[in-house]
Design an enzyme around this catalytic site. Structure first.
Site, PDB file in Angstrom:
ATOM      1  N   LYS A  52       0.893  -1.379  -0.093  1.00  0.00           N
ATOM      2  CA  LYS A  52       0.029  -0.066  -0.091  1.00  0.00           C
ATOM      3  C   LYS A  52       0.932   1.100   0.061  1.00  0.00           C
ATOM      4  O   LYS A  52       2.035   1.136   0.603  1.00  0.00           O
ATOM      5  CB  LYS A  52      -0.817  -0.072   1.263  1.00  0.00           C
ATOM      6  CG  LYS A  52      -1.882   1.253   1.361  1.00  0.00           C
ATOM      7  CD  LYS A  52      -2.689   0.686   2.802  1.00  0.00           C
ATOM      8  CE  LYS A  52      -3.609   1.985   2.765  1.00  0.00           C
ATOM      9  NZ  LYS A  52      -4.686   1.784   3.905  1.00  0.00           N
ATOM     10  N   SER A  92      -9.638   1.875   3.325  1.00  0.00           N
ATOM     11  CA  SER A  92      -8.663   2.510   2.285  1.00  0.00           C
ATOM     12  C   SER A  92      -7.629   1.663   1.695  1.00  0.00           C
ATOM     13  O   SER A  92      -7.229   2.270   0.551  1.00  0.00           O
ATOM     14  CB  SER A  92      -7.943   3.715   3.052  1.00  0.00           C
ATOM     15  OG  SER A  92      -7.009   3.158   3.958  1.00  0.00           O
ATOM     16  N   SER A 126      -9.646  -0.670   7.564  1.00  0.00           N
ATOM     17  CA  SER A 126      -9.418  -0.255   6.306  1.00  0.00           C
ATOM     18  C   SER A 126      -8.293  -1.380   5.781  1.00  0.00           C
ATOM     19  O   SER A 126      -7.922  -1.328   4.316  1.00  0.00           O
ATOM     20  CB  SER A 126      -8.098   1.045   6.284  1.00  0.00           C
ATOM     21  OG  SER A 126      -8.934   2.291   6.369  1.00  0.00           O
TER      22      SER A 126
END
Lengths: 495, 100, 496
Positions: free
Chosen positions: C84, C159, C183
């Site tokens: 990420k 997210s 997330s």
């Protein structure tokens, strides 16, 4: 912006002063990262991703900085909090890498101490509200406006200093004159010097003072004026004295003082108002989530307490009691750590001389001489043992005080590794005639050469005594011990 | 339904947060933030008088490091990423007034 | 479109690591297969912000060379890993999906990435996310949204949507995400993969761009529970650079993975079983999980944890408050975007206005307000006290239960653009995941099949008390075995 209504002419006004002091700690590394702490150097060469506030970085507190802060708190008589935390103080400024400063807010490391001061022989106590840890900011260089922030075209930022451990000391508003403020500042500085936790060089910014001063009739509270840019103890005194006078005049004319910040202009000798933004100072403090609580264990606190050196107040008392010095002399010596150390070494080495004498020679003669030569007691080339020997020679009557000063000059000029005073005395043949046949013989010669004077003296006229005395001194080229001559003369006259 | 947030509040907070919001954003945020705060205010009614706040989910203390040096970043690396630099320093437009 | 290199891109991380270790395949071949699949299909999914082809090939070659030299290989040697874009990587840009950090290269590696590289993992690229991890759909990315591989017209969740999608699409068997309010777990549920939020402090946060410091935690994505445990063991553990990381070493979780759930007391959280807007299939999935757990020997009952109802309100004060402070550093002075202005405060404001998206600005505003003079006690102070209530409530529940269960997300993947009009609507997606974050505990989302109506993945959340990843993983493994789901590759379906 609160104002205090003018007191009108003639009403008594009490000055109230509080000080806020920031001390840069002389640890090896910064508060929250391993970058070195130092003064000066090429900009942005002592920085890393942590102290630059790069994304993703986290602070880790410096154990030594906490120890130093605890030492300071203890030396000032504070209690150490069993659990204290860090807070974030949020505001934007280009010298702030994270646009928040990691500091302490409502649970600081140390609280509730006091420092004893004395001005004109009157003692007082200045309370210490708190001592806490925080990190320093970077340094801004303002370009194009003569170096000042107003009128600058742009600024340049150096983050070498960012993250340096800072201890903030806040006093109670317990001072009531510029003199008291200076006395406190001096005592604080001497205490910090003894602790060896900071370079405490105001000119380098490792010790910074901000003052709050207000004036009001007794029983009322005046509006606080913050005074900044105090770069020396002298400025501190001058600025506060000036501001006190200024406020007195304004209030005396029926005007008001508003809560504000003023900048001390050293050259012009005045304070000037600083522009402050209206929405300033909402720091939105909240507990620092990246750091955990500081809970000093009892044994760690004990070892810190045990490691505290003799502080100035205690040392002054000891110098008075152990060495019989006057409060004044003790104060002068203790005010300089190297001087105090020199003094004790000299006393230890001496034999006949009283500590009072050593103190006298050190504080007056030696320091005066060094100052004239642009040298310091710290780097004094004359070892304390040599001063002790010199003082012994004078105390024992082997040389006169005047001769002693001459020898001291020689010792200073000779520099490091120079001969001891006894050798200089020997070389210069300065040994005073103190008694015995040599002096008696000289006296006889002088009497023989001045029969009328001698007759008048024997008849009871005391006036010519000085003349005869002078003649003996001249004949011995000043090397006769004055009191020995006087005694001899007296004996002769009586006999 | 009254909004706990006024336009003036939004403008003030935008200044504190250094956000140059557009007119449209100010209007939109006044409504949206108001709604979120109303939702958040549901907890305002809860009795938490004797409840201590939690700022750290795990109770740790005394995490420290030794006062030892660690290599710094190379200045070239540091300044290469600067939007503007001069004489080894970060250059910024002029600063009006003191902090905050 | 036919996936290429299927032989290698459908395998588990454990499988690939074993093959590389045995020499059945080279690390370079494994990396190449995944890079090819990404090149062929990620144009439609858009899970990556940046694919580090040259860097990945070099790292893979390094693994092969080490093996040739007879050196011992790390547990993840040769296994591709998607990261990420909140994790600092020295050799690839780190943008947090924000224009304010577009193109920024950190001068250092995050601890987690450094450890995984040392374990031999091959960083294949940086995945998309909601800007600065703020969002539940990846639609807040400053660059472009990511699509759900199961239905390209739908969101992957957020997210960490890019990481979840990358694993679901088999672009990498493993991925890293961050979980602040859910997330990792929520996108795992929406994409049909496993996602774990470790206990706060288990994984180092050093080098992970901060969103909400007291809530952020890094965690693994994988297609199986075993792979999740494998990645977790390689990434967690104390870090002296992170003062909030737990000092004691974590107990191994792989060893006890197959211990089963006999005798375990499992509680279905009443207040979350039937939240507002819950899809019937999601509710049903939790119910059938109950049956499966009982079949496996666990004792299952319902449990009330009343204060979870306040979780969202507390979270949407605490997280924005901390974020407003964490994001203050993006000011155009030392790195990143700078918008020109004549004076520095104006420069800061113009830079942040241009560089931050709407959701980030909203949360900064919210957080600044909640901390500001006069409001601190009512908002931030109160939220922190509610947090204590939630912790206490969970503690009470854990006296009688070893594991708690709830849906991960009230719904399956929603459509792109469906919830973007009203921020509050989006926030409600987090109702089940936020309480664990506030409590600092641990939870995992396990895929439990596709919803019959829409054919979209459903995830179930298994929550354990702080430090109890062992129980969570072993229960997840037991349920995974009972479910015995086939492991289909989603056909990357273009919306009709």
């Amino acid at each position: 912006m609160t104002g205090e209504a003018g007191a009108g002419l003639g009403q008594e006004l009490i000055t109230t002063i509080g000080l806020e002091i920031h001390v840069e700690l002389a640890t090896r590394t910064k508060m929250f990262c391993g970058c070195p702490v130092a003064f000066g150097g090429e900009p942005n060469t002592r920085v890393c991703q942590v102290c630059l506030g790069h994304p993703g970085t986290l602070p880790v507190p410096n154990a030594e900085a906490i120890a130093y802060a605890a030492k300071i708190g203890m030396a000032l008589g504070c209690a150490i909090a069993p659990s204290s935390i860090f807070h974030r103080k949020n505001y934007f400024y280009p010298d702030m890498p994270k646009n928040y400063q990691i500091s302490q807010y409502d649970i600081p490391l140390c609280t509730g101490g006091a420092v004893a001061i004395e001005t004109d022989g009157v003692p007082a106590a200045v309370g210490i509200t708190r001592v806490h840890l925080e990190e320093d900011t970077g340094k801004s260089l303002h370009m194009g406006g003569g170096g000042r922030i107003h009128g600058a075209d742009y600024s340049l930022e150096d983050f070498n200093r960012a993250g340096t451990p800072l201890v903030e000391i806040v006093t109670e508003p317990d001072m009531h004159s510029a003199d008291q403020a200076r006395a406190f500042a001096t005592e604080l500085r001497a205490t910090l010097e003894a602790l060896e936790v900071s370079d405490i060089r105001m000119e380098e910014g490792s010790m910074r003072f901000d003052a709050n001063i207000s004036m009001a009739p007794p029983g009322r509270l005046g509006a606080k004026v913050e005074v900044k840019n105090l770069n020396s103890l002298r400025s501190l005194h001058r600025a506060l004295a000036y501001e006190e006078q200024r406020q007195r005049e304004v209030l005396g004319d029926g005007g008001t003082i508003e809560q504000s910040t003023r900048h001390w202009d050293e050259r012009a000798g005045v304070t000037r108002p600083l522009r402050t933004k209206e929405h300033a100072f909402d720091y939105r403090y909240f507990p620092e989530p990246d750091l955990v609580a500081i809970e000093p264990p009892a044994d760690w606190l004990e070892s810190i307490a045990a490691s505290l050196p003799e502080l100035p107040a205690a040392r002054r008392r000891r110098f008075e009691e152990q060495f019989g010095l006057s409060a004044y002399d003790a104060g002068v010596l203790v005010a300089s750590r190297p001087a105090a150390a020199y003094f004790e070494a000299a006393v230890a080495a001496g034999r006949k001389a009283e500590p009072k004498e050593v103190a006298n020679w050190l504080a007056n003669d030696l320091v005066g001489l060094l100052t004239k030569r642009g040298e310091s007691i710290e780097a004094c080339a004359i070892p304390p043992e040599h001063l002790a020997e010199l003082v012994d020679l004078v105390a024992g009557g082997e040389i006169s005080r005047l001769q002693g000063r001459e020898v001291l000059d020689d010792m200073a000029a000779a520099g490091a590794g120079g001969p001891p005073p006894a050798a200089i005395v020997e070389k210069k043949g300065l040994r005073q005639l103190s008694g015995g046949d040599e002096l008696a013989a000289v006296l006889d010669e002088v009497i023989a050469a001045n029969p009328d004077v001698w007759a008048r003296l024997r008849a009871g006229d005391t006036k010519p005594e000085g003349f005869l005395f002078g003649q003996v001194m001249r004949a011995t080229k000043g090397q006769a011990n004055p009191s020995a001559v006087r005694n001899l003369l007296k004996t002769r006259l009586d006999g | 339904m009254s909004n706990p947030l006024t336009r003036a509040d939004v403008e003030h907070v935008a200044r504190l947060a250094r956000l140059a919001l557009s007119e449209a954003e100010i209007e939109q945020f006044t409504t949206q933030l108001g709604a979120i705060l109303e939702h958040a205010a549901r907890v305002a009614a809860l009795d938490t008088a004797d409840v201590p706040p939690t700022s750290h989910p795990i109770p740790l203390a005394n995490v420290l490091r030794a006062d030892e040096r660690v290599p710094c970043l190379d200045r070239d690396v540091v300044l290469d990423m600067a939007p503007a630099a001069e004489d080894g320093r970060f250059r910024v437009p002029r600063i009006l007034g003191e902090e905050a | 479109m036919t996936p290429t290199g299927d032989e290698l891109t459908g395998r588990t991380a454990a499988g690939l690591a074993a093959m590389v270790r045995r020499g059945d395949v080279s690390a370079v071949e494994v990396t190449e297969a995944h890079l090819q699949r990404i090149a062929a299909l990620d144009g439609d999914v858009r899970s990556f912000l940046c694919v580090g082809e040259a860097e990945a090939r070099a790292a893979a070659a390094g693994v092969d060379a080490a093996r040739a030299r007879g050196e011992a290989l790390g547990p993840l040697a040769g296994v591709p890993l998607a990261v990420k874009d909140m994790f600092c990587t020295k050799d690839l840009p780190t943008t947090c999906a924000s224009r304010i950090l577009e193109g920024w290269r950190p001068p250092y590696d995050s601890t987690v990435v450094a450890r995984l590289r040392a374990a031999g993992a091959i960083v294949i690229g940086k995945t998309n996310l909601d800007e600065f991890a703020m969002g539940s759909s990846t639609e807040n990315s400053g660059f472009f949204p990511t699509a759900n591989p199961w239905d390209l017209g739908r969101v992957p969740g957020g997210s960490s949507g890019g990481s979840a999608a990358a694993v679901a699409a088999r672009f990498a068997p493993l991925a890293l995400g961050t979980d602040t309010g859910g997330s990792i777990r929520q996108p795992a549920a929406l994409c049909g993969v496993v996602g774990l939020r470790p206990t706060y402090g288990r994984v180092s946060r050093y080098g992970i761009v901060a969103y909400a410091s007291s809530l952020d935690q890094a965690g693994p994505f994988a297609t199986t529970v075993a792979d999740t445990a494998l990645l977790l063991e390689a990434m967690w553990g104390h870090d002296p650079c992170d003062s909030t990381s737990i000092p004691s070493a974590p107990e191994p979780v792989l060893a006890s993975l197959e211990d089963g759930v006999a005798g375990l007391r499992i509680g279905i959280v009443e207040e979350l079983a039937d939240v507002d807007g819950i899809q019937p299939e999601v509710r049903a999935a939790v119910e059938s999980a109950r049956g499966l757990f009982e079949k496996a020997g666990a004792e299952v009952d319902t449990v009330s944890v009343p204060s979870v109802e306040y979780g969202l309100s507390a979270y949407y004060v605490i997280a924005p408050a901390e974020a407003s402070s964490n994001l203050a550093r993006y000011d155009g002075v030392r790195y990143g975007l700078r918008a020109p202005a004549a004076e520095v405060a104006a420069m800061n404001a113009a830079t942040r206005e241009a560089g931050f998206g709407a959701e980030v600005k909203r949360r900064i505003m919210l957080g600044t307000y909640a901390l500001s003079a006069g409001y601190y006690d009512a908002y931030y102070g109160q939220a922190q006290r509610v947090r204590t209530l939630i912790i206490r409530d969970f503690a009470r529940a854990y006296r009688d239960f070893d594991l708690l269960v709830s849906p991960t997300s009230p719904t399956t993947a929603f459509g792109l653009g469906e919830k973007t009009a009203d921020p509050l609507t989006m926030y409600l997606s987090d109702v089940c995941t936020v309480p664990t974050s506030l409590a600092g505990a641990t939870a995992l989302s396990l895929p439990c099949g596709l919803a019959p109506e829409d054919g979209l993945p459903v995830g179930i959340q298994l929550m354990g008390k702080a430090l109890d990843e062992v129980t969570v993983l072993r229960a997840a493994r037991a349920l995974e075995q009972e479910l015995a789901l086939p492991a289909p590759l989603p056909e990357i379906r273009v919306p009709a």
